[in-house]
Design a protein around this motif. Structure first.
Motif, short mmCIF file in Angstrom:
data_model
loop_
_atom_site.label_atom_id
_atom_site.label_comp_id
_atom_site.label_asym_id
_atom_site.label_seq_id
_atom_site.Cartn_x
_atom_site.Cartn_y
_atom_site.Cartn_z
N ASN A 52 0.80 -1.23 0.00
CA ASN A 52 0.00 0.00 0.00
C ASN A 52 0.83 1.28 0.00
O ASN A 52 0.26 2.37 0.02
CB ASN A 52 -0.97 0.04 1.19
CG ASN A 52 -1.73 -1.24 1.38
OD1 ASN A 52 -1.88 -2.03 0.46
ND2 ASN A 52 -2.19 -1.47 2.60
N ASP A 57 7.15 6.65 -8.17
CA ASP A 57 6.15 7.37 -8.97
C ASP A 57 6.81 8.20 -10.06
O ASP A 57 6.23 9.16 -10.56
CB ASP A 57 5.26 8.23 -8.09
CG ASP A 57 6.04 9.36 -7.42
OD1 ASP A 57 5.41 10.20 -6.76
OD2 ASP A 57 7.27 9.40 -7.56
N SER A 66 -2.46 11.51 -9.98
CA SER A 66 -2.20 11.09 -8.60
C SER A 66 -2.75 9.68 -8.41
O SER A 66 -3.70 9.28 -9.08
CB SER A 66 -2.83 12.05 -7.59
OG SER A 66 -4.24 12.06 -7.74
N LYS A 68 -3.51 6.51 -5.31
CA LYS A 68 -3.59 6.16 -3.91
C LYS A 68 -3.88 4.67 -3.77
O LYS A 68 -4.44 4.04 -4.66
CB LYS A 68 -4.71 6.95 -3.22
CG LYS A 68 -4.48 8.45 -3.15
CD LYS A 68 -5.61 9.15 -2.41
CE LYS A 68 -5.38 10.66 -2.33
NZ LYS A 68 -6.50 11.34 -1.64
N PRO A 70 -5.43 3.03 -0.48
CA PRO A 70 -5.83 3.14 0.93
C PRO A 70 -5.82 1.82 1.68
O PRO A 70 -5.71 1.83 2.92
CB PRO A 70 -7.25 3.72 0.83
CG PRO A 70 -7.72 3.36 -0.53
CD PRO A 70 -6.52 3.35 -1.41
N SER A 75 -7.10 0.43 -5.22
CA SER A 75 -6.24 1.54 -5.61
C SER A 75 -6.98 2.41 -6.62
O SER A 75 -7.84 1.92 -7.37
CB SER A 75 -4.94 1.01 -6.23
OG SER A 75 -4.13 2.09 -6.67
#
Lengths: 113, 112
Positions: A52, A57, A66, A68, A70, A75
């Motif tokens: 996670n 990047d 962007s 993420k 969580p 994702s």
């Protein structure tokens, strides 16, 4: 196992709109990768996560992108604002620690008008 | 970082003939080399892979060879069939779970 799941499968939007792509990796896999595929540039790695946590990047084209993760089963890749040059197929892939095989999802075909 | 080059970009063969696709890599630390097949409109799918401690691996009509000294590896498809028509990607990876560096792809057409 259902494999890697991506949604939506197709997305058509207008320039300037926000786009969110979603991915559910294979259960138990601890690596998740986001790729972009175009005819001109082939398969490009945008970002990848381990447990996670974003590890690299450097492939994210610019601040409009962007990503993420969580939790271990979800994702998102967000583009805001979207531009026509973002039109591509976006793939999510996952792999298990200890093995190297990456399993790809079916992809999201994004068209930005 | 790693740089993977793949040739040819397009390849046409007659059904039943063999097809060979070649890739080179730049970083001697790479130790895992998968090959993916992508049919039109579909996802890339792993067809065969090889690790740096092995020189050759076969799976029915498909084989991969690796030359670590020369830093190149090749995909061999024998007795090609129309359903082998697809884009094939090679990749190199340096360690478990880390990123793949993909080649630019080879579009293979098998002519019936």
């Amino acid at each position: 196992d259902a494999g890697v799941i991506q949604s939506p499968r197709h997305e058509v939007t207008e320039m300037g709109q926000e786009v969110t792509l979603r991915c559910k990796p294979i259960s138990g896999h601890d690596y998740l990768f986001w790729y972009r595929q175009t005819m001109m540039r082939g398969l490009e790695l945008l970002i990848y996560f381990n447990n996670n946590v974003p590890i690299d990047d450097s492939g994210m084209p610019e601040d409009r992108f962007s990503a993420k993760m969580p939790n271990a089963s979800f994702s998102t890749l967000k583009i805001q604002p979207s531009e026509p040059r973002d039109s591509a197929v976006y793939f999510c892939a996952s792999s298990a620690g200890g093995t190297d095989t990456q399993y790809f999802g079916p992809g999201t075909r994004l068209t930005v008008l | 970082g790693e740089n993977v080059e793949q040739h040819p970009s397009t390849l046409s063969v007659q059904e039943g003939d063999s097809a060979v696709i070649k890739c080179t890599y730049s970083d001697s630390a790479s130790n895992y080399f998968p090959w993916y097949k992508q049919e039109l409109g579909k996802r890339p799918q792993l067809i065969i892979d090889i690790r740096s401690n092995v020189g050759e691996k076969k799976d029915q009509r498909i084989a991969v060879t690796l030359n670590k000294t020369a830093k190149h590896f090749s995909l061999h498809i024998t007795e090609t069939q129309p359903e082998d028509s697809a884009v094939y990607f090679c990749a190199a990876s340096m360690k478990t779970g880390n990123q793949f560096y993909f080649g630019t792809g080879t579009s293979l057409t098998v002519i019936p």
